[in-house]
Design an enzyme around this catalytic site. Structure first.
Site, PDB file in Angstrom:
ATOM      1  CE  LYS A  12       1.597   6.278  -2.462  1.00  0.00           C
ATOM      2  NZ  LYS A  12       0.554   6.509  -3.462  1.00  0.00           N
ATOM      3  CG  ASN A  13      -0.979   2.670  -2.274  1.00  0.00           C
ATOM      4  OD1 ASN A  13      -0.950   3.866  -2.550  1.00  0.00           O
ATOM      5  ND2 ASN A  13      -0.226   1.777  -2.888  1.00  0.00           N
TER       6      ASN A  13
ATOM      7  CB  CYS B 185      -0.923   8.216 -14.758  1.00  0.00           C
ATOM      8  SG  CYS B 185       0.020   7.137 -13.766  1.00  0.00           S
TER       9      CYS B 185
ATOM     10  NE  ARG C   5      -2.799   4.109 -12.417  1.00  0.00           N
ATOM     11  CZ  ARG C   5      -2.229   4.471 -11.278  1.00  0.00           C
ATOM     12  NH1 ARG C   5      -1.272   5.355 -11.284  1.00  0.00           N
ATOM     13  NH2 ARG C   5      -2.619   3.960 -10.142  1.00  0.00           N
TER      14      ARG C   5
ATOM     15  CG  ASP D  52       2.760   0.124  -5.975  1.00  0.00           C
ATOM     16  OD1 ASP D  52       2.725   0.486  -7.165  1.00  0.00           O
ATOM     17  OD2 ASP D  52       1.942   0.538  -5.119  1.00  0.00           O
TER      18      ASP D  52
ATOM     19  NE  ARG E 121       2.506  10.886  -6.021  1.00  0.00           N
ATOM     20  CZ  ARG E 121       2.176   9.828  -6.769  1.00  0.00           C
ATOM     21  NH1 ARG E 121       2.845   9.573  -7.864  1.00  0.00           N
ATOM     22  NH2 ARG E 121       1.175   9.047  -6.458  1.00  0.00           N
TER      23      ARG E 121
HETATM   24  C1  UD1 Z   1      -2.848  -0.252  -8.663  1.00  0.00           C
HETATM   25  C2  UD1 Z   1      -2.342  -1.487  -7.970  1.00  0.00           C
HETATM   26  C3  UD1 Z   1      -1.979  -1.112  -6.565  1.00  0.00           C
HETATM   27  C4  UD1 Z   1      -0.947   0.020  -6.615  1.00  0.00           C
HETATM   28  C5  UD1 Z   1      -1.456   1.204  -7.450  1.00  0.00           C
HETATM   29  C6  UD1 Z   1      -0.385   2.269  -7.689  1.00  0.00           C
HETATM   30  C7  UD1 Z   1      -3.042  -3.756  -8.362  1.00  0.00           C
HETATM   31  C8  UD1 Z   1      -4.173  -4.705  -8.478  1.00  0.00           C
HETATM   32  N1  UD1 Z   1      -3.355  -2.504  -8.042  1.00  0.00           N
HETATM   33  O1  UD1 Z   1      -4.037   0.144  -7.989  1.00  0.00           O
HETATM   34  O2  UD1 Z   1      -1.468  -2.228  -5.868  1.00  0.00           O
HETATM   35  O3  UD1 Z   1      -0.641   0.467  -5.345  1.00  0.00           O
HETATM   36  O4  UD1 Z   1      -1.868   0.748  -8.695  1.00  0.00           O
HETATM   37  O5  UD1 Z   1       0.703   1.772  -8.355  1.00  0.00           O
HETATM   38  O6  UD1 Z   1      -1.906  -4.127  -8.517  1.00  0.00           O
HETATM   39  N2  UD1 Z   1      -8.252  -0.215 -14.871  1.00  0.00           N
HETATM   40  C9  UD1 Z   1      -9.146   0.012 -15.907  1.00  0.00           C
HETATM   41  N3  UD1 Z   1     -10.340   0.617 -15.605  1.00  0.00           N
HETATM   42  C10 UD1 Z   1     -10.670   0.997 -14.345  1.00  0.00           C
HETATM   43  C11 UD1 Z   1      -9.762   0.764 -13.303  1.00  0.00           C
HETATM   44  C12 UD1 Z   1      -8.547   0.156 -13.607  1.00  0.00           C
HETATM   45  O7  UD1 Z   1      -8.880  -0.306 -17.041  1.00  0.00           O
HETATM   46  O8  UD1 Z   1     -11.760   1.560 -14.143  1.00  0.00           O
HETATM   47  C13 UD1 Z   1      -6.961  -0.865 -15.164  1.00  0.00           C
HETATM   48  C14 UD1 Z   1      -5.779   0.002 -14.799  1.00  0.00           C
HETATM   49  O9  UD1 Z   1      -5.423   0.875 -15.831  1.00  0.00           O
HETATM   50  C15 UD1 Z   1      -4.725  -1.048 -14.502  1.00  0.00           C
HETATM   51  C16 UD1 Z   1      -5.515  -2.195 -13.883  1.00  0.00           C
HETATM   52  O10 UD1 Z   1      -6.846  -2.011 -14.344  1.00  0.00           O
HETATM   53  O11 UD1 Z   1      -4.133  -1.466 -15.688  1.00  0.00           O
HETATM   54  C17 UD1 Z   1      -5.495  -2.258 -12.364  1.00  0.00           C
HETATM   55  O12 UD1 Z   1      -5.980  -1.027 -11.893  1.00  0.00           O
HETATM   56  P1  UD1 Z   1      -6.347  -0.717 -10.384  1.00  0.00           P
HETATM   57  O13 UD1 Z   1      -6.170  -1.909  -9.503  1.00  0.00           O
HETATM   58  O14 UD1 Z   1      -7.645  -0.022 -10.358  1.00  0.00           O
HETATM   59  O15 UD1 Z   1      -5.264   0.333 -10.087  1.00  0.00           O
HETATM   60  P2  UD1 Z   1      -5.067   1.080  -8.777  1.00  0.00           P
HETATM   61  O16 UD1 Z   1      -6.267   1.102  -7.924  1.00  0.00           O
HETATM   62  O17 UD1 Z   1      -4.443   2.356  -9.150  1.00  0.00           O
END
Ligand code: UD1
Length: 424
Positions: free
Chosen positions: A22-23, A116, A121, A306, A399
């Site tokens: 999915k991701n 969320c 996030r 995850d 989902r």
């Molecule tokens: C993350 C996970 C991914 C998982 C998905 C859903 C990691 C590195 N990534 O990806 O494996 O499939 O969640 O559960 O484990 N953040 C900020 N500012 C930003 C972007 C991110 O503060 O602009 C923070 C987020 O809130 C979080 C962390 O950085 O605490 C990692 O975020 P990110 O890797 O971007 O999250 P996803 O891409 O959603």
């Protein structure tokens, strides 16, 4: 709303095929916006998140069809570069159309995703990257409004902290930019690598995929491709825990050790046998007691956030004291209180660490799912528990898991979906 009813106790045995991730599919769908030719994605799971992304692409003007796990996207007639609140609030990954729209059309208006269930996030790192590539980015009435005068311009993008979504958005914005983009401290998750692989097939120039430093030389245009999505390491990990928690043995076709080494090492340490065989992995319980362990979630190749909820369900039945430290998200322990309702002995230490004292057995209960992976953990606990477990709010599972209860039934689980009314 649908519920899942499980009567625990049956060991899960047999063969399951792991679908495409999915991701990986969600960003791959967004990257189809970068060309007017057809992008064909193969081995796509049938999930509500995929349907939500389809709605986003169709809203923008793309033609999308999905038949027999093959998704076809043609973005030849994009007539709008706006992703509205209604769609982005349904699924955060909708925000990933920002990079490709900005890269190809020079403007995009995307609703801010908001909070969320697992944490705040924010998307500040995505926005920083778009600005580094020359876009003017404003927040107006809950929307990100991004514009560039002509094509984006290659530049250095330094992520002080890693972001998987931010890395993907930046790659998609940079492939059509003028000149060279360098992403420092990029995410190296296999799904990011798969996106880079697909873009390279489409004519993009990307070096360093799978490492922390990506170099992208912009090209004038991209063409279509036919791409098979990498297997879902999270789905595989979930079935691996299902084998362990029920004392069973599952052959997971299309699951690979190199995509999930940290999970496999953890499960092996806890006492499961994991064997590579014929394009897949066999996971089996040895009959010995499970051993407690400690995990801390990290960026790839560390232990994936995850999978922590599912492995926590297994830890509930291990001998001794385990711990889970969640380093990626600030609020990802919503499953703890539900597992406690099933007889688990878990205490939270601050908001980032859970201490799990193993118990000899869990007992079935009514539980409430709060997010996708938390729901999977509750199903796994239910498979091992004595008596009946009802997992409410199953839409979270839909989902991210294609035909979960059908696949588990084939493996021998006593599990069924109870259809509910939409307003229930
Ligand atoms: C993350 C996970 C991914 C998982 C998905 C859903 C990691 C590195 N990534 O990806 O494996 O499939 O969640 O559960 O484990 N953040 C900020 N500012 C930003 C972007 C991110 O503060 O602009 C923070 C987020 O809130 C979080 C962390 O950085 O605490 C990692 O975020 P990110 O890797 O971007 O999250 P996803 O891409 O959603």
């Amino acid at each position: 709303m649908d519920k899942i009813r499980i009567v625990g106790g049956a060991p899960l045995k047999g063969h399951v095929r792991i679908k495409g991730a999915k991701n990986a599919v969600l960003p791959l769908m967004a990257c189809a916006l970068l060309t007017d030719e057809e992008v064909v994605l193969r081995d796509v799971p049938n999930l509500t998140d995929i349907r939500t992304m389809t709605d986003v692409l169709v809203h923008l003007g793309a033609d999308v069809s999905f038949e027999g796990n093959v998704l076809r996207i043609k973005a030849a007639n994009i007539h709008c570069c706006e992703a509205p609140y209604e769609l982005v609030s349904r699924m955060r990954a909708s925000f990933w159309v920002l990079g490709p729209l900005l890269g190809r059309f020079g403007h995009a208006k995307i609703s801010l995703p908001g909070g969320c269930a697992i944490g705040t996030r924010p998307v500040d790192r995505h926005l920083y990257a778009m600005e580094q590539l020359g876009a003017d980015v404003q927040i107006q009435n809950g929307y990100v409004v991004a514009k560039s005068d002509g094509p984006l311009k290659g530049n250095k993008v330094i992520f002080q902290l890693q972001t998987m979504g931010g890395t993907m958005n930046t790659i998609m914005a940079a492939v059509l930019a003028k000149g060279r983009t360098e992403i420092i401290n990029a995410s190296a998750e296999p799904e990011v690598t798969d996106l880079a692989r697909c873009l390279i097939e489409m004519g993009a120039k990307i070096q360093g995929a799978g490492t922390r430093r990506l170099v992208i030389d912009g090209v004038d245009s991209l063409h279509g491709t036919n791409h098979t999505v990498i297997p879902d390491r999270i789905e595989a990990a979930t079935y691996a825990v299902a084998a362990g928690i029920t004392g069973g043995e599952i052959y997971m076709e299309n699951a690979f050790l190199h995509l999930m080494e940290d999970v496999v090492f953890t499960l092996t340490y806890m006492g499961l046998d994991v064997i590579e065989k014929n394009n897949g992995l066999i996971v089996k319980a040895t009959g010995c007691e499970l051993r407690a362990t400690d995990i801390a979630t990290e960026e790839y190749p560390g232990f994936p956030t995850d999978v922590q909820a599912q492995v926590m369900a297994l830890m509930c039945l291990a001998k001794g004291t385990s711990s889970v430290t969640e380093n990626i998200f600030e609020n990802r322990f919503m499953h703890v209180q539900e597992l406690v309702r099933m007889g688990a002995d878990i205490r939270l230490q601050g908001s980032r660490t859970a201490i799990i004292h193993g118990v000899p057995k869990l007992s079935g209960a009514q539980v409430m799912a709060s997010d996708l992976r938390a729901s999977a953990a509750l199903v796994l606990a239910g498979l091992a528990a004595e008596g009946e477990t009802i997992v409410n709010r199953v839409y979270h599972l839909d989902r991210g898991y294609d035909q979960l209860e059908q696949k588990m039934r084939v493996l021998g689980a006593d599990i069924e979906r109870i259809k509910g009314l939409p307003e229930e």
